[in-house]
Design a protein around this motif. Sequence first.
Motif, PDB file in Angstrom:
ATOM      1  N   THR A 212       0.846  -1.198   0.000  1.00  0.00           N
ATOM      2  CA  THR A 212       0.000   0.000   0.000  1.00  0.00           C
ATOM      3  C   THR A 212       0.875   1.239   0.000  1.00  0.00           C
ATOM      4  OG1 THR A 212      -0.112   0.031   2.426  1.00  0.00           O
ATOM      5  CG2 THR A 212      -1.808  -1.210   1.254  1.00  0.00           C
ATOM      6  N   LYS A 213       0.508   2.206  -0.812  1.00  0.00           N
ATOM      7  CA  LYS A 213       1.299   3.430  -0.926  1.00  0.00           C
ATOM      8  C   LYS A 213       0.448   4.635  -0.545  1.00  0.00           C
ATOM      9  CE  LYS A 213       4.296   1.652  -4.599  1.00  0.00           C
ATOM     10  NZ  LYS A 213       4.802   1.867  -5.980  1.00  0.00           N
TER      11      LYS A 213
ATOM     12  N   HIS B 210     -15.123   2.074   1.415  1.00  0.00           N
ATOM     13  CA  HIS B 210     -14.287   2.002   0.215  1.00  0.00           C
ATOM     14  C   HIS B 210     -15.129   1.729  -1.027  1.00  0.00           C
ATOM     15  CE1 HIS B 210     -10.427   2.145  -1.577  1.00  0.00           C
ATOM     16  NE2 HIS B 210     -10.334   0.876  -1.872  1.00  0.00           N
TER      17      HIS B 210
ATOM     18  N   ALA C 173      -4.811  -3.751   4.979  1.00  0.00           N
ATOM     19  CA  ALA C 173      -3.820  -3.611   3.921  1.00  0.00           C
ATOM     20  C   ALA C 173      -3.893  -4.756   2.921  1.00  0.00           C
ATOM     21  CB  ALA C 173      -2.417  -3.529   4.528  1.00  0.00           C
TER      22      ALA C 173
ATOM     23  N   LYS D 283      -6.116  -2.894   0.298  1.00  0.00           N
ATOM     24  CA  LYS D 283      -4.994  -2.135  -0.282  1.00  0.00           C
ATOM     25  C   LYS D 283      -5.046  -0.653   0.124  1.00  0.00           C
ATOM     26  CE  LYS D 283      -4.005  -5.936  -2.419  1.00  0.00           C
ATOM     27  NZ  LYS D 283      -3.016  -6.852  -1.816  1.00  0.00           N
ATOM     28  N   ILE D 284      -5.490  -0.396   1.345  1.00  0.00           N
ATOM     29  CA  ILE D 284      -5.535   0.967   1.865  1.00  0.00           C
ATOM     30  C   ILE D 284      -4.464   1.105   2.950  1.00  0.00           C
ATOM     31  CG2 ILE D 284      -6.943   2.748   2.961  1.00  0.00           C
ATOM     32  CD1 ILE D 284      -9.411   1.234   2.063  1.00  0.00           C
ATOM     33  N   PRO D 285      -3.578   2.099   2.857  1.00  0.00           N
ATOM     34  CA  PRO D 285      -2.540   2.243   3.874  1.00  0.00           C
ATOM     35  C   PRO D 285      -3.070   2.830   5.174  1.00  0.00           C
ATOM     36  CG  PRO D 285      -2.373   4.021   2.283  1.00  0.00           C
ATOM     37  CD  PRO D 285      -3.442   3.086   1.771  1.00  0.00           C
TER      38      PRO D 285
END
Length: 307
Positions: free
Chosen positions: A88-89, A236, A262, A266-268
């Motif tokens: 995740t970024k 989301h 995560a 895929k959420i930081p």
Amino acid sequence: MFNFIKEKLHKIYFTISTKLHDIFSKNSIDQATINELQEILLKADTGVTSTKKLITQIQNSYQNGTISTGQDIQRLVEDELLSVLNATKPTQQPQIYLLIGINGSGKTTFAGKLAYFFKQQNKSVILAAADTFRAAAPEQLQQWAQQSDATLIMGKPGQEPASVTFDACQHFKNNNADILIIDTAGRLQTKENLIKELEKIQRIIQRQLPHHTLCTILTIDAMLGQNSFIQAKLFHQATNINGIALTKMDGTAKGGIIFSIAQELKIPVLFLCFGEHIQDLIPFEGEQYIQNLLGQGSIFKSHKNKA
């Protein structure tokens, strides 16, 4: 300060790390060891998907003889959990923070703490009280604004949240401020009118501040465990979320929820919130969190070194 943080997050680290240490210290492992590890991870709310993936990897490595000790398991656990978080970024250097989350998740409190966090970096901060649906929400944010020495933009009674956001954006531009934090009403994807209001707010921000980076943060109560994951999933589906702020971290041992979010969404995770004091917030650092969780480091050592 950092001894205080260690004390506040004691429940997570003591509950999980003590049990993991017993496994990692084993000179030899067997199937019972792997089963025990799986139980620990599930109780910590690491999530079925994340836990299953990790246990399968350990199981395969054990069966083919590539691991034989608790230390081998520790290495695999650390590498796998770190890879989950590294997938995740976070949004890079946002100037605008739009806060969403259900009532009771600690959203307004997080807004105040986030304002203080940036004020400590000598940044000019504007707080927008766009939660006009909940009684006394603007007044609550006003108290946090006074504590953090941030500028507060409040609407008139009954003013639309989007209108308050417009005024805040104008003030942000006119005063060349560094950070704009917008507190919105509690909402779920089933609240169609509130979702439409959120979309309206986002359109206003994009029109008024097209050259600034927006970061939409969902605040979720860490004490709710997998219910927090369900909240994140529902939000989301309704709107784009750039990051998570986990609140009330001092009251839970469910630290594994970070990996569940995560891995599957895929959420930081961007911030950890704990306690009632304005300074009780830290940016989330995945590697340090894992080291502490696995009993390898002193709590938030990297933050202590920066202080």
